[in-house]
Design a protein around this motif. Structure first.
Motif, PDB file in Angstrom:
ATOM      1  N   ALA A   9      44.660  44.374  44.713  1.00 45.18           N
ATOM      2  CA  ALA A   9      46.036  44.711  45.112  1.00 45.18           C
ATOM      3  C   ALA A   9      47.001  44.780  43.935  1.00 45.18           C
ATOM      4  N   THR A  10      46.636  44.168  42.810  1.00 42.06           N
ATOM      5  CA  THR A  10      47.532  44.209  41.652  1.00 42.06           C
ATOM      6  C   THR A  10      47.164  45.358  40.712  1.00 42.06           C
ATOM      7  N   GLY A  11      46.143  46.134  41.054  1.00 38.80           N
ATOM      8  CA  GLY A  11      45.640  47.185  40.165  1.00 38.80           C
ATOM      9  C   GLY A  11      46.340  48.521  40.385  1.00 38.80           C
ATOM     10  N   ASN A  12      45.904  49.520  39.608  1.00 36.82           N
ATOM     11  CA  ASN A  12      46.512  50.865  39.651  1.00 36.82           C
ATOM     12  C   ASN A  12      46.571  51.427  41.063  1.00 36.82           C
ATOM     13  N   VAL A  13      45.444  51.328  41.780  1.00 35.99           N
ATOM     14  CA  VAL A  13      45.339  51.951  43.110  1.00 35.99           C
ATOM     15  C   VAL A  13      45.801  50.984  44.193  1.00 35.99           C
ATOM     16  N   ALA A  32      44.642  38.226  44.983  1.00 32.59           N
ATOM     17  CA  ALA A  32      44.798  38.149  43.526  1.00 32.59           C
ATOM     18  C   ALA A  32      44.181  36.844  43.069  1.00 32.59           C
ATOM     19  N   ARG A  33      43.664  36.871  41.839  1.00 36.26           N
ATOM     20  CA  ARG A  33      43.113  35.612  41.313  1.00 36.26           C
ATOM     21  C   ARG A  33      44.230  34.635  40.990  1.00 36.26           C
ATOM     22  N   ARG A  34      45.396  35.206  40.564  1.00 38.12           N
ATOM     23  CA  ARG A  34      46.570  34.358  40.276  1.00 38.12           C
ATOM     24  C   ARG A  34      47.733  34.874  41.117  1.00 38.12           C
ATOM     25  N   PRO A  35      47.828  34.433  42.366  1.00 37.39           N
ATOM     26  CA  PRO A  35      48.817  35.045  43.266  1.00 37.39           C
ATOM     27  C   PRO A  35      50.264  34.817  42.853  1.00 37.39           C
ATOM     28  N   GLY A  49      42.104  34.504  45.720  1.00 36.74           N
ATOM     29  CA  GLY A  49      40.686  34.733  45.956  1.00 36.74           C
ATOM     30  C   GLY A  49      40.059  35.352  44.722  1.00 36.74           C
ATOM     31  N   ASP A  50      38.762  35.104  44.565  1.00 39.78           N
ATOM     32  CA  ASP A  50      38.057  35.627  43.392  1.00 39.78           C
ATOM     33  C   ASP A  50      36.713  36.159  43.865  1.00 39.78           C
ATOM     34  N   LEU A  51      36.435  37.438  43.572  1.00 39.98           N
ATOM     35  CA  LEU A  51      35.186  38.055  44.031  1.00 39.98           C
ATOM     36  C   LEU A  51      33.960  37.387  43.405  1.00 39.98           C
ATOM     37  N   LEU A  69      38.429  47.455  49.537  1.00 37.99           N
ATOM     38  CA  LEU A  69      37.595  46.762  48.553  1.00 37.99           C
ATOM     39  C   LEU A  69      37.394  47.625  47.326  1.00 37.99           C
ATOM     40  N   LEU A  70      37.614  47.064  46.139  1.00 40.46           N
ATOM     41  CA  LEU A  70      37.095  47.695  44.919  1.00 40.46           C
ATOM     42  C   LEU A  70      36.134  46.723  44.278  1.00 40.46           C
ATOM     43  N   TRP A  71      35.297  47.252  43.395  1.00 44.22           N
ATOM     44  CA  TRP A  71      34.292  46.412  42.739  1.00 44.22           C
ATOM     45  C   TRP A  71      34.500  46.522  41.228  1.00 44.22           C
ATOM     46  N   SER A  97      34.593  53.667  45.963  1.00 45.82           N
ATOM     47  CA  SER A  97      33.325  53.934  45.296  1.00 45.82           C
ATOM     48  C   SER A  97      33.525  55.020  44.234  1.00 45.82           C
ATOM     49  N   ALA A  98      32.464  55.670  43.825  1.00 50.22           N
ATOM     50  CA  ALA A  98      32.567  56.662  42.754  1.00 50.22           C
ATOM     51  C   ALA A  98      31.818  57.941  43.119  1.00 50.22           C
ATOM     52  N   MET A  99      32.333  59.063  42.594  1.00 56.42           N
ATOM     53  CA  MET A  99      31.768  60.384  42.867  1.00 56.42           C
ATOM     54  C   MET A  99      30.339  60.505  42.351  1.00 56.42           C
ATOM     55  N   VAL A 132      35.234  58.448  44.382  1.00 52.41           N
ATOM     56  CA  VAL A 132      36.338  58.928  43.560  1.00 52.41           C
ATOM     57  C   VAL A 132      35.833  59.397  42.198  1.00 52.41           C
ATOM     58  N   GLY A 133      36.377  60.521  41.717  1.00 56.13           N
ATOM     59  CA  GLY A 133      36.083  61.003  40.366  1.00 56.13           C
ATOM     60  C   GLY A 133      36.899  60.206  39.347  1.00 56.13           C
ATOM     61  N   GLY A 134      37.022  60.746  38.139  1.00 59.30           N
ATOM     62  CA  GLY A 134      37.740  60.022  37.080  1.00 59.30           C
ATOM     63  C   GLY A 134      39.202  59.800  37.442  1.00 59.30           C
TER      64      GLY A 134
HETATM   65  N1  LIG Z   1      37.782  54.564  36.084  1.00 60.68           N
HETATM   66  C1  LIG Z   1      37.260  55.502  36.855  1.00 60.68           C
HETATM   67  O1  LIG Z   1      37.232  56.673  36.494  1.00 60.68           O
HETATM   68  C2  LIG Z   1      36.745  55.118  38.220  1.00 60.68           C
HETATM   69  C3  LIG Z   1      36.075  56.052  39.012  1.00 60.68           C
HETATM   70  C4  LIG Z   1      35.616  55.666  40.278  1.00 60.68           C
HETATM   71  C5  LIG Z   1      35.835  54.361  40.725  1.00 60.68           C
HETATM   72  N2  LIG Z   1      36.481  53.469  39.914  1.00 60.68           N
HETATM   73  C6  LIG Z   1      36.721  52.100  40.415  1.00 60.68           C
HETATM   74  O2  LIG Z   1      38.071  51.823  40.177  1.00 60.68           O
HETATM   75  C7  LIG Z   1      38.200  50.442  39.906  1.00 60.68           C
HETATM   76  C8  LIG Z   1      39.486  50.187  39.147  1.00 60.68           C
HETATM   77  O3  LIG Z   1      40.565  50.427  40.043  1.00 60.68           O
HETATM   78  P1  LIG Z   1      42.050  50.226  39.529  1.00 60.68           P
HETATM   79  O4  LIG Z   1      42.258  51.081  38.310  1.00 60.68           O
HETATM   80  O5  LIG Z   1      42.943  50.391  40.689  1.00 60.68           O
HETATM   81  O6  LIG Z   1      42.018  48.684  39.115  1.00 60.68           O
HETATM   82  P2  LIG Z   1      42.647  47.999  37.843  1.00 60.68           P
HETATM   83  O7  LIG Z   1      44.036  48.533  37.606  1.00 60.68           O
HETATM   84  O8  LIG Z   1      41.645  48.042  36.746  1.00 60.68           O
HETATM   85  O9  LIG Z   1      42.783  46.503  38.350  1.00 60.68           O
HETATM   86  C9  LIG Z   1      41.654  45.717  38.670  1.00 60.68           C
HETATM   87  C10 LIG Z   1      41.930  44.965  39.964  1.00 60.68           C
HETATM   88  O10 LIG Z   1      40.771  44.204  40.283  1.00 60.68           O
HETATM   89  C11 LIG Z   1      41.169  42.865  40.518  1.00 60.68           C
HETATM   90  N3  LIG Z   1      40.117  41.958  40.081  1.00 60.68           N
HETATM   91  C12 LIG Z   1      39.491  41.935  38.871  1.00 60.68           C
HETATM   92  N4  LIG Z   1      38.582  40.944  38.846  1.00 60.68           N
HETATM   93  C13 LIG Z   1      38.644  40.318  40.049  1.00 60.68           C
HETATM   94  C14 LIG Z   1      37.961  39.212  40.631  1.00 60.68           C
HETATM   95  N5  LIG Z   1      37.038  38.534  39.944  1.00 60.68           N
HETATM   96  N6  LIG Z   1      38.276  38.875  41.890  1.00 60.68           N
HETATM   97  C15 LIG Z   1      39.237  39.523  42.597  1.00 60.68           C
HETATM   98  N7  LIG Z   1      39.925  40.579  42.107  1.00 60.68           N
HETATM   99  C16 LIG Z   1      39.634  40.960  40.844  1.00 60.68           C
HETATM  100  C17 LIG Z   1      42.429  42.641  39.701  1.00 60.68           C
HETATM  101  O11 LIG Z   1      43.167  41.598  40.303  1.00 60.68           O
HETATM  102  P3  LIG Z   1      43.788  40.318  39.527  1.00 60.68           P
HETATM  103  O12 LIG Z   1      43.485  40.517  38.068  1.00 60.68           O
HETATM  104  O13 LIG Z   1      45.246  40.343  39.830  1.00 60.68           O
HETATM  105  O14 LIG Z   1      43.112  39.147  40.137  1.00 60.68           O
HETATM  106  C18 LIG Z   1      43.106  44.008  39.844  1.00 60.68           C
HETATM  107  O15 LIG Z   1      43.862  44.048  41.028  1.00 60.68           O
HETATM  108  C19 LIG Z   1      36.964  50.122  39.085  1.00 60.68           C
HETATM  109  O16 LIG Z   1      36.657  48.742  39.213  1.00 60.68           O
HETATM  110  C20 LIG Z   1      35.941  51.021  39.687  1.00 60.68           C
HETATM  111  O17 LIG Z   1      35.178  50.313  40.644  1.00 60.68           O
HETATM  112  C21 LIG Z   1      36.942  53.820  38.685  1.00 60.68           C
END
Ligand SMILES: NC(=O)c1ccc[n+]([C@@H]2O[C@H](COP(=O)([O-])OP(=O)(O)OC[C@H]3O[C@@H](n4cnc5c(N)ncnc54)[C@H](OP(=O)(O)O)[C@@H]3O)[C@@H](O)[C@H]2O)c1
Length: 282
Positions: A9-13, A32-35, A49-51, A69-71, A97-99, A132-134
């Motif tokens: 939830a704190t990330g780009n998407v 978030a890991r640090r809410p 929470g922490d994955l 969910l993202l991974w 997920s990813a393309m 999702v693509g790049g």
């Molecule tokens: N880059 C690409 O081209 C591409 C393409 C397809 C899919 N993706 C997917 O896109 C994801 C990145 O998305 P984004 O850019 O929106 O994210 P992002 O801005 O990189 O932020 C990462 C997020 O993941 C959370 N996170 C990291 N480690 C965690 C943990 N151990 N437990 C819980 N949450 C955790 C962070 O939360 P906190 O740090 O606040 O806890 C933050 O909200 C990649 O992980 C990948 O799976 C990327």
């Protein structure tokens, strides 16, 4: 309306997914890991929470019906326990997920994203996969070079990519979470056109009002840099091989964003305009 849990939830998407759900009047919990670290829209409840420690997810998931969910890892090791935790509470997961994941390959040939998809498919959850693509946001990795020298040194400037704006991924995710009819869908999401990497750099320069130049970096040098930041040689070589292949065969463009949301996907220029401040000298 039921409660939604947004992971990432704190990330780009994820931050935009949270905003969409809040604007729709839904109950939103932001994992978030640090809410307490801030950065969430007003009115959104942050939950810890922490994955990597799936036991921490149970409290966050209590009463939740749907999850984004993202991974964010280069291994799927912790994924079985996380999917079990989600399935123990929620009904539906929208997975970022990813393309690169393909239905004609075996799960183990589909990388981490494919492994996580496979676990979700075998669970009791309903699911929607966003393949999702790049991300346009990947080009933020060039921001330091642009600010410091007005040049981007990177390989495969002639490779056309269909980079997608994070807001478009979030808009599709929100539809999939809020509306019926998206269970079982595998949406391949890209930007509306493919633009070479060298042209991406030119466009960023035009949007920040500075001349920014592309300088071709030998792939071996990029490999060294990527090994330092990503670590995993197989992942690095996979990425470099993929970018090389795009020079001959431009990255695929889909219109799924518009089909799902009714609005065309944003162009790379729109993304660069919105993010001009990230590339401009401080
Ligand atoms: N880059 C690409 O081209 C591409 C393409 C397809 C899919 N993706 C997917 O896109 C994801 C990145 O998305 P984004 O850019 O929106 O994210 P992002 O801005 O990189 O932020 C990462 C997020 O993941 C959370 N996170 C990291 N480690 C965690 C943990 N151990 N437990 C819980 N949450 C955790 C962070 O939360 P906190 O740090 O606040 O806890 C933050 O909200 C990649 O992980 C990948 O799976 C990327």
């Amino acid at each position: 309306m039921p409660d939604f849990l947004v992971i990432g939830a704190t990330g780009n998407v994820g931050r935009h997914v949270v905003s969409h759900l809040r604007d729709a009047g839904a109950g939103v919990r932001a994992l978030a890991r640090r809410p307490t670290a801030g950065g969430l829209p007003a009115g959104v409840r942050a939950v810890q929470g922490d994955l990597t420690d799936p036991g921490t997810l149970d409290a966050a998931l209590d009463g939740v019906t749907s999850v984004f969910l993202l991974w964010p890892f280069l291994t799927a090791e912790a994924a079985p326990a996380v999917v079990d935790a989600l399935a123990g509470h929620a009904r539906h997961v929208v997975y970022f997920s990813a393309m690169s994941v393909r239905d004609d390959l075996e799960p183990e040939e589909n990388g981490i994203w494919g492994e996580v998809e496979h676990l979700i498919e075998r669970s009791t959850l309903d699911w929607t996969f966003l393949r999702v693509g790049g991300l346009a946001a990947n080009t933020l990795g060039w921001a330091d070079q642009i600010r410091a020298e007005g040049v981007v040194r990177w390989p495969y400037g002639a490779a056309p990519r269909s980079l997608i704006h994070e807001r478009d991924i979030a808009a599709v995710a929100a539809r999939a979470l809020l509306e019926d009819g998206h269970a079982g869908a595998k949406y391949v999401l890209t930007g509306p056109e493919s633009v070479t990497q060298a042209d991406q750099v030119r466009i960023i320069g035009e949007e920040i009002g500075r001349s920014v130049r592309w300088e071709e970096l030998p792939p071996e040098q990029a490999r060294e840099q990527l090994l330092t930041s990503w670590g995993d040689p197989a992942f690095v070589d996979g990425a470099l091989g993929y970018w090389a292949s795009l020079v001959a065969e431009p990255e695929r463009v889909t219109h799924t964003v518009e089909e799902v949301t009714g609005t065309p996907a944003r162009t790379f220029r729109e993304w660069a305009r919105e993010h001009a401040g990230d590339f401009s000298p401080v």
